[in-house]
Design a protein around this motif. Structure first.
Motif, mmCIF file in Angstrom:
data_model
loop_
_atom_site.group_PDB
_atom_site.id
_atom_site.type_symbol
_atom_site.label_atom_id
_atom_site.label_comp_id
_atom_site.label_asym_id
_atom_site.label_seq_id
_atom_site.Cartn_x
_atom_site.Cartn_y
_atom_site.Cartn_z
ATOM 1 N N ALA A 195 1.044 -0.859 -0.258
ATOM 2 C CA ALA A 195 -0.066 0.157 0.220
ATOM 3 C C ALA A 195 1.235 1.037 -0.144
ATOM 4 N N ALA A 196 1.929 0.731 1.096
ATOM 5 C CA ALA A 196 3.174 1.861 1.014
ATOM 6 C C ALA A 196 3.405 2.681 -0.546
ATOM 7 N N THR A 197 3.520 1.953 -1.286
ATOM 8 C CA THR A 197 4.666 1.963 -2.492
ATOM 9 C C THR A 197 3.873 2.634 -3.753
ATOM 10 N N LEU A 198 2.121 1.487 -3.198
ATOM 11 C CA LEU A 198 1.063 2.234 -3.992
ATOM 12 C C LEU A 198 0.871 3.988 -4.050
ATOM 13 N N VAL A 199 0.457 4.248 -2.910
ATOM 14 C CA VAL A 199 0.491 5.356 -2.546
ATOM 15 C C VAL A 199 2.165 6.453 -3.010
ATOM 16 N N LEU A 200 3.439 6.431 -3.093
ATOM 17 C CA LEU A 200 4.309 6.917 -3.213
ATOM 18 C C LEU A 200 4.500 6.748 -4.703
ATOM 19 N N ARG A 201 3.526 6.339 -5.788
ATOM 20 C CA ARG A 201 3.701 6.408 -6.774
ATOM 21 C C ARG A 201 2.684 6.685 -6.928
ATOM 22 N N ALA A 202 1.392 6.860 -6.629
ATOM 23 C CA ALA A 202 0.403 7.726 -7.403
ATOM 24 C C ALA A 202 0.833 9.134 -6.593
ATOM 25 N N ARG A 203 1.307 9.416 -5.655
ATOM 26 C CA ARG A 203 2.037 10.840 -5.101
ATOM 27 C C ARG A 203 3.141 10.892 -6.048
ATOM 28 N N ARG A 204 3.495 10.371 -7.118
ATOM 29 C CA ARG A 204 4.791 10.836 -8.087
ATOM 30 C C ARG A 204 4.248 10.484 -9.294
ATOM 31 N N GLY A 205 2.950 10.722 -9.412
ATOM 32 C CA GLY A 205 1.981 11.061 -10.363
ATOM 33 C C GLY A 205 2.123 9.600 -11.764
ATOM 34 N N ILE A 206 2.560 9.016 -11.113
ATOM 35 C CA ILE A 206 2.263 7.693 -11.980
ATOM 36 C C ILE A 206 1.105 7.157 -11.778
ATOM 37 N N THR A 207 0.843 6.240 -12.511
ATOM 38 C CA THR A 207 -1.001 5.692 -12.033
ATOM 39 C C THR A 207 -0.687 4.080 -11.590
ATOM 40 N N PRO A 208 -1.391 4.278 -10.450
ATOM 41 C CA PRO A 208 -0.714 3.268 -9.770
ATOM 42 C C PRO A 208 -1.763 2.799 -10.005
ATOM 43 N N ARG A 209 -1.641 0.905 -9.730
ATOM 44 C CA ARG A 209 -2.289 0.423 -9.762
ATOM 45 C C ARG A 209 -3.639 0.012 -9.308
ATOM 46 N N PHE A 210 -3.927 0.442 -8.327
ATOM 47 C CA PHE A 210 -5.461 0.057 -7.059
ATOM 48 C C PHE A 210 -5.641 -0.723 -7.935
#
Lengths: 337, 337
Positions: free
Chosen positions: B322-337
């Motif tokens: 979840a932390a990885t996805l949150v950080l990806r989302a913050r960096r503007g990379i579309t996360p695979r939620f």
């Protein structure tokens, strides 16, 4: 092995929708102690394979009762845990201990003839004992502790005991992984009572005065109760127990109170609220910790940032402005160094 | 006002290459107490104007001796500080106290008739006393403490005293702003000695056993010296002092040892090395804290992240992933939620 746990967990409600792919994860879920030990080592070493295993087994977590024991060094936390484990084993409950207390005999290797007799527990397959070094960043340690506790939970332990040292605020994030927090003190352990009184330490769920043979025990119990009387009147009433862990005295009462607290938080919905809050904080803590480590790595080899830090040392640039410039540089905005 | 300090600081070597633009910063540098109080309030409230003032006055910092006093609640840190301040005032040295100890009479408002007589100091323009609430994030508190200490330094105080509570690790980042760290204990304050013994607490530069009238003082001093004997043989030898602060006994010796430690770290180059390390850590801590706050703010209003946290609670997604996805989302990379 607690067969009923295994069965519960393979029910559709438990949530695992796919079998783990790695054989280490599979063996861990089957309760294999060596697989559990190996997985914890991977997590402790910050190995990507460790995180992957936690990911795989996470759907099987949330079943174990997680109890945190905190308190100053020397009050007998480990002896108390050993006595508690004995009772749990009499009921055939599978136990895991995770010690993050550098002063603990668990951490120091109790197998090598420690005066408290943990030897039996070390040889008992129903008891899994593991210590974590407290060196390195606290954030990183807390992160590794959580992952290890999840692995223990997934491996079918009914009870996961976290042992940590502390009289102040430093231990908080480790204890925050627990459903129930027990503060252990002893007569003469005045700093802890002062810290409770001053509101510096958060009130735990249970307080144990160990080494209760001491003549000052009554005074200490009275002081603690006086502090607790100032707290909220509603909800869980924090019990103050007396134990003499070396002889097992008071330990059955401790076990009863742990069960009572568990029943309370389950009936009041507190358990799920607490776990929700803890898990949320843990996600944020892991993310924040990663950001910090990435920042440190990026800075280490960056000549411009090093020069910027030198300007701070020379009192030309204040720390907060330097932090702003560092963050801008990280975000790819050309900073005005 | 220590006129010699003012003169020193306006010399070219002191580094200020431009006059501060804001009148608040100018008044603060002139030693105006109300300007100092106002600036600290701005910093405490995380007001941008506060950071701006620190930026303006930072070139004038680095002159004050910064001494941190830590120890469990109730050992008499405040009384000791009051006695020390009296001696410093006899020599006409300008002092500031920053208390981040919620159990301290400084923090609780000693003006309202506290049993330790701080009243004189509160009315003395040569003594500036300020407390910081310890509520809120510890990172944030440490950050505000540093900024406030810098403001006190810039305002021409010869000595800045930081008072903080702690027996474990939580207080560390506040004490890290100090050039010299003093641990204050008292007989019966066994947890602290145990924590030192167990290596849980870092060895300070000086140890003071206050309330030394107590019959157990000798035992305690002996225990502490035994712990210190295990440490490194070279460099600064940590003195163990006895004080009875309510009567001022032992306080002149404390002052001498503080001066001796200062002379030691100045002659050995330790002071500049320590300040370099502290300032570097502070820049990183401020940057990391800001990143965390930005992350929390961003998450608070983000439905996708909230759903992600719910999946963690439902044990479908582990905290690290979840932390990885949150950080990806913050960096503007579309996360695979």
């Amino acid at each position: 092995m607690p067969e009923h746990r295994r069965q519960q967990r393979s029910s559709p409600e438990a949530g695992p929708r796919q079998q783990p792919r790695s054989s280490l994860a599979r063996r861990l879920l089957d309760g294999d102690r060596r697989a559990l030990a190996r997985a914890i080592t991977l997590v402790e070493n910050d190995d990507a394979a460790g995180w992957e295993i936690v990911r795989e087994v996470y759907p099987r977590t949330g079943q174990a009762a997680v109890v945190g024991f905190t308190g100053p060094p020397g009050v007998g936390k480990s002896t108390l845990l050993a006595a508690l484990i004995k009772l749990e084993r009499d009921d055939d409950r599978a136990v895991a201990v995770l010690s993050v207390d550098p002063s603990s005999p668990f951490t120091r290797g109790a197998l090598l003839g420690d005066r408290i007799r943990l030897g039996d527990h070390f040889l008992d397959p129903g008891v899994f004992i593991r210590s974590m070094a407290s060196r390195g960043a606290l954030g990183g340690l807390s992160e590794a502790t959580l992952q290890a506790a999840l692995l223990m939970d997934a491996s079918g332990r009914d009870l996961v005991l976290l042992e940590t040292v502390g009289v102040g605020q430093g231990e908080v994030d480790i204890v925050d992984h627990a459903d129930t927090v027990v503060l252990v003190v002893m007569p003469g352990s005045g700093d802890s009572v002062q810290a409770l009184k001053a509101g510096v330490m958060e009130i735990p769920d249970l307080i144990v005065v160990n080494k209760a043979d001491h003549p000052l025990t009554d005074t200490m119990v009275r002081e603690i109760k006086a502090v607790l009387a100032l707290g909220p009147r509603e909800g869980w009433r924090v019990p103050v127990l007396r134990t003499e862990a070396t002889r097992g005295e008071g330990v059955p009462e401790l076990r009863e109170q742990l069960a009572a607290h568990r029943a309370f938080i389950e009936s009041e919905g507190t358990l799920s609220a607490r776990r929700r809050r803890n898990l949320r904080n843990e996600v944020l803590a892991i993310a924040a910790n990663r950001m910090r480590r990435e920042l440190e790595d990026a800075i280490a080899g960056d000549a411009a940032v090093q020069e910027l830090l030198e300007r701070v040392v020379r009192r030309e640039l204040d720390p907060a402005s330097a932090a702003t410039l560092v963050l801008r540089a990280r975000r790819g905005i050309t900073p005005r160094f």
